[in-house]
Design an enzyme around this catalytic site. Structure first.
Site, PDB file in Angstrom:
ATOM      1  N   TYR A  92      32.435  51.479  24.555  1.00 35.40           N
ATOM      2  CA  TYR A  92      31.587  51.188  25.699  1.00 35.40           C
ATOM      3  C   TYR A  92      30.104  51.405  25.387  1.00 35.40           C
ATOM      4  O   TYR A  92      29.680  52.521  25.059  1.00 35.40           O
ATOM      5  CB  TYR A  92      31.976  52.050  26.900  1.00 35.40           C
ATOM      6  CG  TYR A  92      33.413  51.903  27.344  1.00 35.40           C
ATOM      7  CD1 TYR A  92      34.168  50.775  27.030  1.00 35.40           C
ATOM      8  CD2 TYR A  92      34.029  52.909  28.085  1.00 35.40           C
ATOM      9  CE1 TYR A  92      35.491  50.649  27.448  1.00 35.40           C
ATOM     10  CE2 TYR A  92      35.339  52.785  28.506  1.00 35.40           C
ATOM     11  CZ  TYR A  92      36.068  51.660  28.183  1.00 35.40           C
ATOM     12  OH  TYR A  92      37.380  51.547  28.598  1.00 35.40           O
TER      13      TYR A  92
ATOM     14  N   HIS B 215      42.771  52.668  21.651  1.00 40.09           N
ATOM     15  CA  HIS B 215      42.252  51.681  22.605  1.00 40.09           C
ATOM     16  C   HIS B 215      42.986  50.344  22.495  1.00 40.09           C
ATOM     17  O   HIS B 215      43.248  49.677  23.500  1.00 40.09           O
ATOM     18  CB  HIS B 215      40.748  51.487  22.344  1.00 40.09           C
ATOM     19  CG  HIS B 215      39.985  51.011  23.530  1.00 40.09           C
ATOM     20  ND1 HIS B 215      38.621  51.138  23.641  1.00 40.09           N
ATOM     21  CD2 HIS B 215      40.370  50.402  24.679  1.00 40.09           C
ATOM     22  CE1 HIS B 215      38.215  50.631  24.780  1.00 40.09           C
ATOM     23  NE2 HIS B 215      39.255  50.178  25.426  1.00 40.09           N
TER      24      HIS B 215
ATOM     25  N   SER C 260      40.725  49.039  36.009  1.00 37.52           N
ATOM     26  CA  SER C 260      40.406  47.879  36.859  1.00 37.52           C
ATOM     27  C   SER C 260      41.349  47.778  38.055  1.00 37.52           C
ATOM     28  O   SER C 260      41.872  46.707  38.376  1.00 37.52           O
ATOM     29  CB  SER C 260      40.440  46.578  36.045  1.00 37.52           C
ATOM     30  OG  SER C 260      39.411  46.569  35.088  1.00 37.52           O
TER      31      SER C 260
ATOM     32  N   GLY D 160      40.559  45.061  40.501  1.00 39.77           N
ATOM     33  CA  GLY D 160      40.457  43.695  40.002  1.00 39.77           C
ATOM     34  C   GLY D 160      39.069  43.330  39.528  1.00 39.77           C
ATOM     35  O   GLY D 160      38.583  42.233  39.800  1.00 39.77           O
ATOM     36  N   ARG D 161      38.427  44.251  38.821  1.00 37.34           N
ATOM     37  CA  ARG D 161      37.063  44.057  38.309  1.00 37.34           C
ATOM     38  C   ARG D 161      36.096  43.720  39.447  1.00 37.34           C
ATOM     39  O   ARG D 161      35.188  42.897  39.308  1.00 37.34           O
ATOM     40  CB  ARG D 161      37.042  42.982  37.219  1.00 37.34           C
ATOM     41  CG  ARG D 161      37.985  43.302  36.067  1.00 37.34           C
ATOM     42  CD  ARG D 161      37.898  42.309  34.940  1.00 37.34           C
ATOM     43  NE  ARG D 161      38.951  42.532  33.958  1.00 37.34           N
ATOM     44  CZ  ARG D 161      38.937  43.443  32.994  1.00 37.34           C
ATOM     45  NH1 ARG D 161      37.882  44.238  32.873  1.00 37.34           N
ATOM     46  NH2 ARG D 161      39.948  43.582  32.154  1.00 37.34           N
ATOM     47  N   GLY D 162      36.312  44.384  40.583  1.00 41.89           N
ATOM     48  CA  GLY D 162      35.445  44.207  41.741  1.00 41.89           C
ATOM     49  C   GLY D 162      35.914  43.144  42.713  1.00 41.89           C
ATOM     50  O   GLY D 162      35.482  43.131  43.872  1.00 41.89           O
ATOM     51  N   PHE D 163      36.809  42.264  42.274  1.00 39.43           N
ATOM     52  CA  PHE D 163      37.257  41.175  43.149  1.00 39.43           C
ATOM     53  C   PHE D 163      37.921  41.707  44.413  1.00 39.43           C
ATOM     54  O   PHE D 163      37.652  41.223  45.525  1.00 39.43           O
ATOM     55  CB  PHE D 163      38.220  40.248  42.407  1.00 39.43           C
ATOM     56  CG  PHE D 163      38.815  39.181  43.276  1.00 39.43           C
ATOM     57  CD1 PHE D 163      38.095  38.040  43.583  1.00 39.43           C
ATOM     58  CD2 PHE D 163      40.079  39.341  43.838  1.00 39.43           C
ATOM     59  CE1 PHE D 163      38.628  37.066  44.419  1.00 39.43           C
ATOM     60  CE2 PHE D 163      40.621  38.367  44.669  1.00 39.43           C
ATOM     61  CZ  PHE D 163      39.884  37.231  44.963  1.00 39.43           C
TER      62      PHE D 163
END
Length: 332
Positions: free
Chosen positions: A57, A125, A204, A207-210
């Site tokens: 990251y 990872h 997530s 949903g990655r912000g969705f």
């Protein structure tokens, strides 16, 4: 009980943790350091105790940030990071490398960046298919024996790989994408985690912000935001998925919560061994997400949500073809 769950109990962690990636990686420009440090301080103050980062990251910047923010609170948190996938400065691209010497070196470097002498949980990872999973996990087991890491985790693996790895050394956690609109872990790996006594850490989970309503037009996302290239956010698929989100919003209004809180409560209803780690750049959203841990859903509501966002109703893959080739997860 896995060593991860024992540690979470020891630090009185809520069920919901914090994914720190967003502050440095994946969503356009990194958050300015002073602002990011304030956010991590606020997260600790409001009760977060499970903090998740990785070598990858921000090309190691996220670990430095987390170390700077939390080093003086080290005994009060569960600190997790990841190895085996990193940015190569010479090639200028992401490299997956699971060779034992690489994992050992990355661990030492992570410890230095995080300003600590041990990590509570250290994930592979990505599985490097050029290296037997037993070889990579065996080296991580040596790091456990040396006291440099408390427990071994795996990320984005299938049930068969988990079983092979667990036979080599106990696996405390598997981390993979899991949310109302990404249900792949339900195929086999959650069951395999339970067989192994491993926790399942859901990245997530929004949903990655969705699922929180943060993305209604991918063209308005910042340059460099990874979601611009993900199939579900494409012009072809996003309008269909937004119609599903409207249905989810109607259910959320019944409970007087946000869609994000409803999505997190759905995950929590899937089992006490399912640990969501939503990431956000917003202190207000951190507080909103944490509050979702207090919301309890009846089985009928869980089933209703299961059907609303069933895999066959969601349009588009979760990754691009190139990204999908890097993971080892079961797919519908």
């Amino acid at each position: 009980m896995s060593s991860l769950m024992t540690r979470l109990q020891a630090v009185a962690s809520p069920a919901i943790g914090l994914g720190c990636m967003n502050l440095s990686h994946g969503y356009g420009q990194p958050v300015p350091e002073a602002e990011a440090l304030r956010a991590l301080d606020a997260a600790f103050d409001m009760g977060y105790r499970h903090f998740d980062t990785a070598t990858l990251y921000g090309a190691t910047a996220n670990e430095r940030l987390v170390g700077k923010a939390l080093a003086d609170k080290r005994g009060e948190i569960l600190l997790a990071s990841k190895c085996g996938m990193a940015m190569d400065p010479e090639q200028g691209k992401k490299v997956i490398d699971g060779r034992p010497a690489t994992l050992r070196r990355q661990c030492e470097e992570s410890l230095a960046r995080l300003d600590t002498d041990h990590l509570d949980l250290y994930y592979l990872h990505r599985w490097d298919r050029n290296v037997a999973i037993e070889e990579s996990v065996g080296e991580l087991g040596q790091l456990v024996a040396e006291g440099k890491i408390g427990a071994v985790g795996l990320s984005e693996v299938c049930a068969a790989t988990l079983r092979r790895a667990h036979a080599e050394h106990p696996i405390a956690a598997v981390q993979s994408e899991y949310s109302l609109w990404t249900r792949n872990p339900e195929i086999a790996v959650i069951e395999a985690c339970r067989e192994a006594g491993a926790a399942f850490v859901a990245f997530s989970p929004l949903g990655r912000g969705f699922l929180s309503g943060a993305v209604t037009d991918a063209t308005r996302l910042a340059e460099g935001d990874m979601r611009r290239s993900l199939p579900r956010f494409s012009d072809e698929h996003l309008p269909h998925n937004l119609a599903l989100l409207a249905e989810l919003a109607a259910v959320a209004r019944e409970f007087e919560v946000t869609t994000g809180q409803l999505a997190l409560a759905w995950l929590r209803a899937k089992g006490d061994d399912i640990l969501p780690i939503p990431g956000t750049r917003s202190i207000a959203h951190m507080r909103e997400n944490l509050a979702a841990g207090d919301l309890r859903l009846e089985a009928t509501t869980v089933a209703r949500l299961d059907a609303l966002l069933a895999p066959e109703r969601v349009a588009g893959g979760r990754y691009t073809e190139a990204q999908q080739a890097e993971v080892d997860t079961e797919e519908f």
